[in-house]
Design a protein around this motif. Structure first.
Motif, PDB file in Angstrom:
ATOM      1  N   GLY A  97     -12.054 -18.268 -22.118  1.00 48.78           N
ATOM      2  CA  GLY A  97     -11.366 -19.361 -21.446  1.00 48.78           C
ATOM      3  C   GLY A  97     -11.152 -19.172 -19.966  1.00 48.78           C
ATOM      4  N   PHE A  98     -11.397 -17.962 -19.449  1.00 44.22           N
ATOM      5  CA  PHE A  98     -11.220 -17.724 -18.013  1.00 44.22           C
ATOM      6  C   PHE A  98     -12.284 -18.485 -17.231  1.00 44.22           C
ATOM      7  N   VAL A  99     -11.865 -19.122 -16.123  1.00 43.47           N
ATOM      8  CA  VAL A  99     -12.789 -19.873 -15.273  1.00 43.47           C
ATOM      9  C   VAL A  99     -12.876 -19.267 -13.876  1.00 43.47           C
ATOM     10  N   TRP A 100     -11.731 -18.981 -13.260  1.00 39.61           N
ATOM     11  CA  TRP A 100     -11.715 -18.571 -11.854  1.00 39.61           C
ATOM     12  C   TRP A 100     -10.365 -17.956 -11.539  1.00 39.61           C
ATOM     13  N   ARG A 101     -10.344 -17.069 -10.540  1.00 34.30           N
ATOM     14  CA  ARG A 101      -9.067 -16.586  -9.999  1.00 34.30           C
ATOM     15  C   ARG A 101      -9.175 -16.438  -8.490  1.00 34.30           C
ATOM     16  N   LEU A 102      -8.072 -16.622  -7.835  1.00 33.58           N
ATOM     17  CA  LEU A 102      -7.981 -16.476  -6.388  1.00 33.58           C
ATOM     18  C   LEU A 102      -8.145 -15.004  -6.040  1.00 33.58           C
ATOM     19  N   GLN A 103      -9.015 -14.727  -5.077  1.00 34.66           N
ATOM     20  CA  GLN A 103      -9.183 -13.353  -4.619  1.00 34.66           C
ATOM     21  C   GLN A 103      -9.830 -13.319  -3.237  1.00 34.66           C
ATOM     22  N   THR A 104      -9.605 -12.230  -2.553  1.00 33.30           N
ATOM     23  CA  THR A 104     -10.261 -11.973  -1.274  1.00 33.30           C
ATOM     24  C   THR A 104     -11.445 -11.054  -1.528  1.00 33.30           C
ATOM     25  N   ASP A 105     -12.079 -10.591  -0.476  1.00 32.19           N
ATOM     26  CA  ASP A 105     -13.196  -9.653  -0.618  1.00 32.19           C
ATOM     27  C   ASP A 105     -12.774  -8.357  -1.309  1.00 32.19           C
ATOM     28  N   ASP A 149       0.811  -1.218   0.000  1.00 35.52           N
ATOM     29  CA  ASP A 149       0.000   0.000   0.000  1.00 35.52           C
ATOM     30  C   ASP A 149       0.845   1.269   0.000  1.00 35.52           C
ATOM     31  N   GLY A 150       2.150   1.120  -0.278  1.00 36.95           N
ATOM     32  CA  GLY A 150       3.044   2.272  -0.293  1.00 36.95           C
ATOM     33  C   GLY A 150       3.138   2.935  -1.657  1.00 36.95           C
ATOM     34  N   PRO A 151       3.796   4.074  -1.718  1.00 41.70           N
ATOM     35  CA  PRO A 151       3.888   4.838  -2.969  1.00 41.70           C
ATOM     36  C   PRO A 151       4.659   4.115  -4.084  1.00 41.70           C
ATOM     37  N   ALA A 152       5.630   3.279  -3.743  1.00 38.79           N
ATOM     38  CA  ALA A 152       6.419   2.593  -4.770  1.00 38.79           C
ATOM     39  C   ALA A 152       5.583   1.625  -5.602  1.00 38.79           C
ATOM     40  N   LEU A 153       4.541   1.060  -5.007  1.00 36.99           N
ATOM     41  CA  LEU A 153       3.681   0.105  -5.721  1.00 36.99           C
ATOM     42  C   LEU A 153       2.315   0.692  -6.080  1.00 36.99           C
ATOM     43  N   ALA A 154       2.140   1.976  -5.854  1.00 39.82           N
ATOM     44  CA  ALA A 154       0.831   2.600  -6.090  1.00 39.82           C
ATOM     45  C   ALA A 154       0.386   2.446  -7.542  1.00 39.82           C
ATOM     46  N   GLU A 155       1.285   2.634  -8.487  1.00 44.63           N
ATOM     47  CA  GLU A 155       0.894   2.521  -9.896  1.00 44.63           C
ATOM     48  C   GLU A 155       0.524   1.082 -10.249  1.00 44.63           C
ATOM     49  N   PHE A 156       1.313   0.116  -9.753  1.00 43.08           N
ATOM     50  CA  PHE A 156       0.974  -1.290  -9.985  1.00 43.08           C
ATOM     51  C   PHE A 156      -0.401  -1.603  -9.399  1.00 43.08           C
ATOM     52  N   MET A 157      -0.641  -1.196  -8.169  1.00 44.22           N
ATOM     53  CA  MET A 157      -1.918  -1.478  -7.517  1.00 44.22           C
ATOM     54  C   MET A 157      -3.084  -0.814  -8.260  1.00 44.22           C
ATOM     55  N   ALA A 158      -2.855   0.355  -8.824  1.00 42.37           N
ATOM     56  CA  ALA A 158      -3.904   1.030  -9.595  1.00 42.37           C
ATOM     57  C   ALA A 158      -4.244   0.265 -10.870  1.00 42.37           C
ATOM     58  N   LEU A 159      -3.283  -0.475 -11.406  1.00 43.92           N
ATOM     59  CA  LEU A 159      -3.501  -1.261 -12.626  1.00 43.92           C
ATOM     60  C   LEU A 159      -4.090  -2.636 -12.340  1.00 43.92           C
ATOM     61  N   LEU A 160      -3.995  -3.097 -11.109  1.00 46.81           N
ATOM     62  CA  LEU A 160      -4.383  -4.468 -10.771  1.00 46.81           C
ATOM     63  C   LEU A 160      -5.866  -4.748 -11.022  1.00 46.81           C
ATOM     64  N   ASP A 161      -6.751  -3.928 -10.526  1.00 48.89           N
ATOM     65  CA  ASP A 161      -8.187  -4.171 -10.723  1.00 48.89           C
ATOM     66  C   ASP A 161      -8.581  -4.140 -12.203  1.00 48.89           C
ATOM     67  N   PRO A 162      -8.129  -3.151 -12.971  1.00 47.69           N
ATOM     68  CA  PRO A 162      -8.486  -3.163 -14.397  1.00 47.69           C
ATOM     69  C   PRO A 162      -7.960  -4.402 -15.144  1.00 47.69           C
ATOM     70  N   VAL A 163      -6.755  -4.836 -14.843  1.00 46.26           N
ATOM     71  CA  VAL A 163      -6.213  -6.024 -15.509  1.00 46.26           C
ATOM     72  C   VAL A 163      -6.971  -7.271 -15.057  1.00 46.26           C
ATOM     73  N   ASN A 164      -7.296  -7.360 -13.778  1.00 45.30           N
ATOM     74  CA  ASN A 164      -8.102  -8.493 -13.307  1.00 45.30           C
ATOM     75  C   ASN A 164      -9.465  -8.518 -13.990  1.00 45.30           C
ATOM     76  N   ALA A 165     -10.048  -7.353 -14.218  1.00 47.37           N
ATOM     77  CA  ALA A 165     -11.347  -7.289 -14.898  1.00 47.37           C
ATOM     78  C   ALA A 165     -11.226  -7.793 -16.336  1.00 47.37           C
ATOM     79  N   VAL A 166     -10.117  -7.491 -17.003  1.00 46.35           N
ATOM     80  CA  VAL A 166      -9.888  -8.006 -18.358  1.00 46.35           C
ATOM     81  C   VAL A 166      -9.778  -9.528 -18.307  1.00 46.35           C
ATOM     82  N   ALA A 167      -9.051 -10.042 -17.332  1.00 44.05           N
ATOM     83  CA  ALA A 167      -8.932 -11.504 -17.189  1.00 44.05           C
ATOM     84  C   ALA A 167     -10.306 -12.123 -16.991  1.00 44.05           C
ATOM     85  N   ASP A 168     -11.086 -11.551 -16.111  1.00 38.33           N
ATOM     86  CA  ASP A 168     -12.413 -12.091 -15.804  1.00 38.33           C
ATOM     87  C   ASP A 168     -13.307 -12.183 -17.036  1.00 38.33           C
ATOM     88  N   ARG A 169     -13.092 -11.305 -18.010  1.00 34.86           N
ATOM     89  CA  ARG A 169     -13.911 -11.283 -19.230  1.00 34.86           C
ATOM     90  C   ARG A 169     -13.267 -12.030 -20.395  1.00 34.86           C
TER      91      ARG A 169
END
Length: 151
Positions: free
Chosen positions: A28-36, A5-25
């Motif tokens: 061939g995608f079936v499932w991915r590990l995730q928390t709430d 949650d620090g500034p060095a990974l802020a850009e990566f973390m900002a990209l994570l949800d959008p990339v996960n959403a692309v995977a979900d759609r």
């Protein structure tokens, strides 16, 4: 590694949800590990707080490879991973799982450690050296799981 949650990974973390959403759609995608929270960044892996687990199930190796290496959103992040993470020699393991089964982090750790110790085998392999699904003579009913630990 910097705090997730620090500034060095802020850009990566900002990209994570959008990339996960692309995977979900993706085809061939079936499932991915995730928390709430919608990702798996808080799930411990290999007893190393510097590692992040990313694990998903796909219908085939080819569908997974399409997402990993041909999806513009994912590929853009992959190309920049050295900006955020240290290099790990073996960070990904592929293996076949029966349809409907969801792999566990413990299973992923075992497969990754096996790959590191023994190289690619039917138990754990890579995109470069693949192994056919058990019962490959049948119509594909197996999913593929991917462990992608980034440090």
């Amino acid at each position: 590694m910097a705090p997730i949650d620090g500034p060095a990974l802020a850009e990566f973390m900002a990209l994570l949800d959008p990339v996960n959403a692309v995977a979900d759609r993706s085809p061939g995608f079936v499932w991915r590990l995730q928390t709430d929270e919608g990702n798996a960044t808080s799930i411990p892996v290999l007893g190393d707080e510097r590692l992040i687990v990313n694990m998903s199930v796909w219908e085939s190796i080819d569908r997974l490879a399409d997402f990993v290496y041909r999806s513009g959103d994912h590929l853009a992040v992959m190309r920049r991973r050295r900006e955020w993470f240290e290099r790990i020699e073996v960070f990904m393991a592929l293996w076949w799982v029966p349809a409907g089964q969801r792999p566990t982090v413990g299973e992923a750790e075992e497969r990754l450690e096996h790959l590191r110790a023994h190289g690619p085998t039917a138990f754990a392999f890579t995109f470069r050296q693949r192994f056919p699904a058990p019962d490959a003579d049948r119509a594909p009913e197996l999913d593929e799981a991917l462990l992608d630990c980034l440090a």
